[in-house]
Design a protein around this motif. Structure first.
Motif, PDB file in Angstrom:
ATOM      1  N   ASN A  57      -4.573  -0.797  -9.847  1.00 45.49           N
ATOM      2  CA  ASN A  57      -3.520   0.008  -9.216  1.00 45.49           C
ATOM      3  C   ASN A  57      -3.924   1.476  -9.087  1.00 45.49           C
ATOM      4  N   PHE A  58      -5.229   1.728  -9.084  1.00 47.76           N
ATOM      5  CA  PHE A  58      -5.724   3.097  -8.953  1.00 47.76           C
ATOM      6  C   PHE A  58      -5.619   3.518  -7.490  1.00 47.76           C
ATOM      7  N   LEU A  59      -4.938   4.627  -7.232  1.00 45.37           N
ATOM      8  CA  LEU A  59      -4.709   5.090  -5.870  1.00 45.37           C
ATOM      9  C   LEU A  59      -5.104   6.555  -5.736  1.00 45.37           C
ATOM     10  N   THR A  60      -5.907   6.852  -4.740  1.00 46.02           N
ATOM     11  CA  THR A  60      -6.170   8.248  -4.413  1.00 46.02           C
ATOM     12  C   THR A  60      -5.087   8.750  -3.458  1.00 46.02           C
ATOM     13  N   ILE A  61      -4.993  10.070  -3.341  1.00 46.37           N
ATOM     14  CA  ILE A  61      -4.050  10.642  -2.368  1.00 46.37           C
ATOM     15  C   ILE A  61      -4.415  10.158  -0.971  1.00 46.37           C
ATOM     16  N   ALA A  62      -5.720  10.125  -0.678  1.00 46.50           N
ATOM     17  CA  ALA A  62      -6.172   9.683   0.636  1.00 46.50           C
ATOM     18  C   ALA A  62      -5.789   8.225   0.893  1.00 46.50           C
ATOM     19  N   ASP A  63      -5.835   7.375  -0.149  1.00 43.00           N
ATOM     20  CA  ASP A  63      -5.395   5.978   0.010  1.00 43.00           C
ATOM     21  C   ASP A  63      -3.959   5.917   0.519  1.00 43.00           C
ATOM     22  N   VAL A  64      -3.104   6.724  -0.087  1.00 43.73           N
ATOM     23  CA  VAL A  64      -1.675   6.691   0.245  1.00 43.73           C
ATOM     24  C   VAL A  64      -1.427   7.242   1.646  1.00 43.73           C
ATOM     25  N   LEU A  65      -2.141   8.298   2.008  1.00 39.81           N
ATOM     26  CA  LEU A  65      -1.890   8.956   3.294  1.00 39.81           C
ATOM     27  C   LEU A  65      -2.535   8.242   4.474  1.00 39.81           C
ATOM     28  N   HIS A  66      -3.668   7.570   4.246  1.00 35.11           N
ATOM     29  CA  HIS A  66      -4.463   7.116   5.380  1.00 35.11           C
ATOM     30  C   HIS A  66      -4.756   5.618   5.425  1.00 35.11           C
ATOM     31  N   THR A  67      -4.353   4.872   4.412  1.00 34.33           N
ATOM     32  CA  THR A  67      -4.566   3.434   4.432  1.00 34.33           C
ATOM     33  C   THR A  67      -3.222   2.736   4.250  1.00 34.33           C
ATOM     34  N   GLU A  68      -3.254   1.432   4.243  1.00 35.26           N
ATOM     35  CA  GLU A  68      -2.021   0.656   4.097  1.00 35.26           C
ATOM     36  C   GLU A  68      -1.978  -0.070   2.753  1.00 35.26           C
ATOM     37  N   LYS A  69      -2.547   0.580   1.735  1.00 38.79           N
ATOM     38  CA  LYS A  69      -2.592  -0.028   0.404  1.00 38.79           C
ATOM     39  C   LYS A  69      -1.242  -0.023  -0.300  1.00 38.79           C
ATOM     40  N   VAL A  70      -0.336   0.867   0.102  1.00 36.48           N
ATOM     41  CA  VAL A  70       0.952   1.001  -0.574  1.00 36.48           C
ATOM     42  C   VAL A  70       2.052   0.519   0.360  1.00 36.48           C
ATOM     43  N   GLY A  71       2.622  -0.619   0.055  1.00 38.68           N
ATOM     44  CA  GLY A  71       3.722  -1.138   0.863  1.00 38.68           C
ATOM     45  C   GLY A  71       3.327  -1.504   2.271  1.00 38.68           C
ATOM     46  N   GLY A  72       2.038  -1.672   2.525  1.00 31.42           N
ATOM     47  CA  GLY A  72       1.589  -2.104   3.838  1.00 31.42           C
ATOM     48  C   GLY A  72       1.693  -1.056   4.929  1.00 31.42           C
ATOM     49  N   ARG A  73       1.757   0.221   4.554  1.00 31.00           N
ATOM     50  CA  ARG A  73       1.864   1.269   5.558  1.00 31.00           C
ATOM     51  C   ARG A  73       1.275   2.575   5.027  1.00 31.00           C
ATOM     52  N   ARG A  74       1.038   3.497   5.947  1.00 34.16           N
ATOM     53  CA  ARG A  74       0.634   4.846   5.578  1.00 34.16           C
ATOM     54  C   ARG A  74       1.899   5.663   5.316  1.00 34.16           C
ATOM     55  N   TRP A  75       1.771   6.607   4.382  1.00 39.49           N
ATOM     56  CA  TRP A  75       2.902   7.467   4.051  1.00 39.49           C
ATOM     57  C   TRP A  75       2.529   8.911   4.352  1.00 39.49           C
ATOM     58  N   SER A  76       3.409   9.614   5.012  1.00 43.87           N
ATOM     59  CA  SER A  76       3.118  11.005   5.346  1.00 43.87           C
ATOM     60  C   SER A  76       3.107  11.861   4.087  1.00 43.87           C
ATOM     61  N   GLY A  77       2.382  12.977   4.171  1.00 42.10           N
ATOM     62  CA  GLY A  77       2.298  13.873   3.028  1.00 42.10           C
ATOM     63  C   GLY A  77       3.643  14.405   2.589  1.00 42.10           C
ATOM     64  N   SER A  78       4.531  14.647   3.542  1.00 41.51           N
ATOM     65  CA  SER A  78       5.841  15.194   3.181  1.00 41.51           C
ATOM     66  C   SER A  78       6.686  14.176   2.425  1.00 41.51           C
ATOM     67  N   ILE A  79       6.517  12.895   2.722  1.00 45.46           N
ATOM     68  CA  ILE A  79       7.245  11.863   1.983  1.00 45.46           C
ATOM     69  C   ILE A  79       6.724  11.785   0.549  1.00 45.46           C
ATOM     70  N   VAL A  80       5.408  11.797   0.394  1.00 44.74           N
ATOM     71  CA  VAL A  80       4.823  11.776  -0.952  1.00 44.74           C
ATOM     72  C   VAL A  80       5.263  13.019  -1.728  1.00 44.74           C
ATOM     73  N   ARG A  81       5.265  14.166  -1.061  1.00 38.30           N
ATOM     74  CA  ARG A  81       5.685  15.407  -1.717  1.00 38.30           C
ATOM     75  C   ARG A  81       7.120  15.292  -2.211  1.00 38.30           C
ATOM     76  N   LEU A  82       8.010  14.811  -1.342  1.00 41.69           N
ATOM     77  CA  LEU A  82       9.414  14.690  -1.725  1.00 41.69           C
ATOM     78  C   LEU A  82       9.579  13.699  -2.866  1.00 41.69           C
ATOM     79  N   MET A  83       8.873  12.558  -2.811  1.00 44.30           N
ATOM     80  CA  MET A  83       8.985  11.582  -3.895  1.00 44.30           C
ATOM     81  C   MET A  83       8.627  12.208  -5.242  1.00 44.30           C
ATOM     82  N   MET A  84       7.564  13.034  -5.243  1.00 42.85           N
ATOM     83  CA  MET A  84       7.153  13.699  -6.475  1.00 42.85           C
ATOM     84  C   MET A  84       8.184  14.729  -6.932  1.00 42.85           C
ATOM     85  N   MET A  85       8.929  15.293  -6.003  1.00 42.10           N
ATOM     86  CA  MET A  85       9.882  16.349  -6.322  1.00 42.10           C
ATOM     87  C   MET A  85      11.225  15.802  -6.797  1.00 42.10           C
TER      88      MET A  85
END
Length: 517
Positions: free
Chosen positions: A304-332
């Motif tokens: 379950n090791f994920l890089t930031i680039a994995d989340v933003l640019h691949t479909e490893k998480v939930g079968g889709r790419r996630w925008s940086g602002s969504i990841v930022r908000l989730m962390m906040m």
């Protein structure tokens, strides 16, 4: 008299208390003029042997919000934020030898650090983070500098001269027993401590907790000339020197993740205080909580090791790419001192909240230079309670739809790094929209130049058109045509024209965009 207090309270790891924050330069005996006053903050940056993982994203985001808040409270010109890059480390050496076995080690190291540092800059820009005021690299501070700024060799010499370090077994070691206050940050008694992960327990040490300041290098390892032979610095000495170089011997805030309290931050304090003869290195120590993935500790062995680039640019998480602002908000959405569970459910929650907020503010994005609301600032001043600040946006969404309401939402979003103005986003997009498309098609290939990467990241962070398009397609699938039209009209108001078509292979709707001429 202005004592620097702006209503800001922060939890200090050193005292385990929430305290009123008063910058050192505002002290009556600081000797600093009003124009020269600075709030000074240091945060440990990445060791660039690999792409940054999502756990690394959290301190970057947390202290970016604090940086924004400090600039709001004290003025941009009065805040200095230093975040380092560690580009000398045994992990880097090992990665370079593995990835480039046919190259001389120094050349291989240069390739690894250039690639990973460039990716880090792209990642954090996509997460909506402002660049720090300064970003020193460790390799630039090893030996004496022409500009007279502090260096590692000189600090080690000082520690030896003052009786806090000794040479043994081909190494220079810090003598932890020479500092009575050692262990105050981590609340560990010296006789209970174990050596840190980067410190081997050897017979030549006076105490098992003594840690390396300098170690010798083989012919094939990177090294610098020193009074103790050709070698390289230990991990901890780097941050002591780089923080002093830009923030002084004692500064206001030192931040990082909980995992750095011991041994890294504890050892930084020991080095800095003993070298300078001070009682403290930083007056406030702040640490963010850990990040888990779907309820489990993140590790490569767990899969379950994920890089930031994995989340933003691949479909490893939930079968889709996630925008940086969504990841930022989730962390906040979780208080910075609490642990976070990085999950698809939480990302979807962040995506839905952000979509609602942006639908309210989009028509007035050009006015987002307005100051954030006082209620939002008050929440952030309460030990950086970002989650409470976000609830203010939910409150505004429940209020009547007026221009003032839209402007408040837009201003708050922009202040939190969740939305920049249309003027900024489109201005950058005009220059590099073609590059964005090329990078999206070829992700995973050779990295572009740092300038190109920064430009791409700026577009992704500032415009996030893909998020709006994805939201609109979902609304259309759900036959919520009014909501879909609202998204299209909002983008049109920002100068972005959507074009619908069909995928020739599947017949599904495909939406592209262009800037309106």
């Amino acid at each position: 008299m202005d004592d620097g207090f702006r209503g800001l309270t922060l939890t200090n790891t050193l005292t385990r208390r929430k305290e009123a924050f008063r910058p050192l330069d505002w002290s009556p005996d600081s000797g600093v003029t009003e124009a020269e006053r600075r709030v000074r903050m240091y945060v440990c940056g990445p060791t660039v042997y690999d792409f940054a993982h999502i756990g690394n994203a959290r301190p970057v985001i947390v202290f970016d919000v604090l940086f924004r808040l400090l600039r709001h409270l004290y003025g941009e010109a009065h805040v200095t934020y230093a975040r380092n890059i560690t580009d000398v480390d045994d992990k880097i050496n090992a990665r370079a030898a593995r990835d480039f076995p046919g190259l001389p080690l120094n050349e291989a190291i240069a390739r690894v650090t250039q690639k990973t540092a460039a990716q880090f800059h792209e990642d954090v820009a996509a997460l909506g983070c402002l660049p720090p005021t300064v970003e020193p690299r460790a390799t630039a501070f090893v030996t004496p500098r022409a500009d007279g700024l502090p260096d590692m060799v000189s600090m080690i010499e000082t520690l030896i001269a003052k009786g806090h370090a000794y040479v043994a077994g081909g190494e220079v070691l810090f003598d932890v027993a020479s500092m009575p206050a050692y262990g105050a940050l981590s609340r560990r008694r010296l006789d209970e401590q174990q050596a840190g992960a980067r410190v081997a327990v050897e017979a030549h040490k006076k105490n098992p907790a003594d840690f390396v300041l300098w170690k010798l290098s083989s012919e094939n390892e990177p090294g610098w000339d020193s009074p103790w032979g050709r070698g390289r610095p230990g991990w901890h000495i780097e941050c002591s020197v780089m923080s002093e170089a830009y923030l002084g011997q004692v500064f206001d805030i030192h931040g990082g993740g909980l995992d750095l309290i011991f041994p890294h931050h504890e050892n930084e304090i020991a080095q800095s205080c003993c070298a300078h003869g001070t009682s403290q290195m930083a007056q406030v120590w702040m640490h963010n909580g850990f990040v888990q993935v779907e309820g489990r500790k993140m590790s490569k062995s767990e899969g379950n090791f994920l890089t930031i680039a994995d989340v933003l640019h691949t479909e490893k998480v939930g079968g889709r790419r996630w925008s940086g602002s969504i990841v930022r908000l989730m962390m906040m959405m979780t208080h910075y001192r609490e642990p976070i569970d990085f999950s698809v459910r939480r990302l979807e929650e962040a995506r839905n909240r952000l979509s609602r907020w942006r639908s309210r503010s989009a028509m007035l994005m050009e006015h987002a230079y307005a100051a954030p609301e006082g209620e939002l600032i008050n929440s952030l001043c309460d030990d950086l309670n970002i989650a409470q600040a976000l609830s203010r946006l939910d409150h505004l969404m429940a209020q009547p739809l007026t221009d003032d309401n839209k402007m408040a939402v837009a201003a708050n979003l922009r202040f939190l790094g969740l939305q920049q103005s249309a003027e900024e986003g489109i201005g950058v997009a005009k220059k590099v929209s073609a590059l964005v498309e090329e990078r999206d098609r070829n992700y995973g290939g050779p990295l572009a130049s740092i300038e190109e990467i920064d430009a791409v990241a700026a577009v992704r962070a500032r415009v996030d058109i893909a998020t709006f398009i994805s939201d609109r397609l979902e609304k259309l699938k759900a036959k919520d045509f009014a909501a879909a039209d609202a998204i299209r009209d909002d983008l049109a108001a920002q100068g972005i024209q959507l074009k619908d078509g069909k995928d020739p292979a599947t017949g599904e709707r495909v939406t592209t965009w262009e800037l309106k001429r």
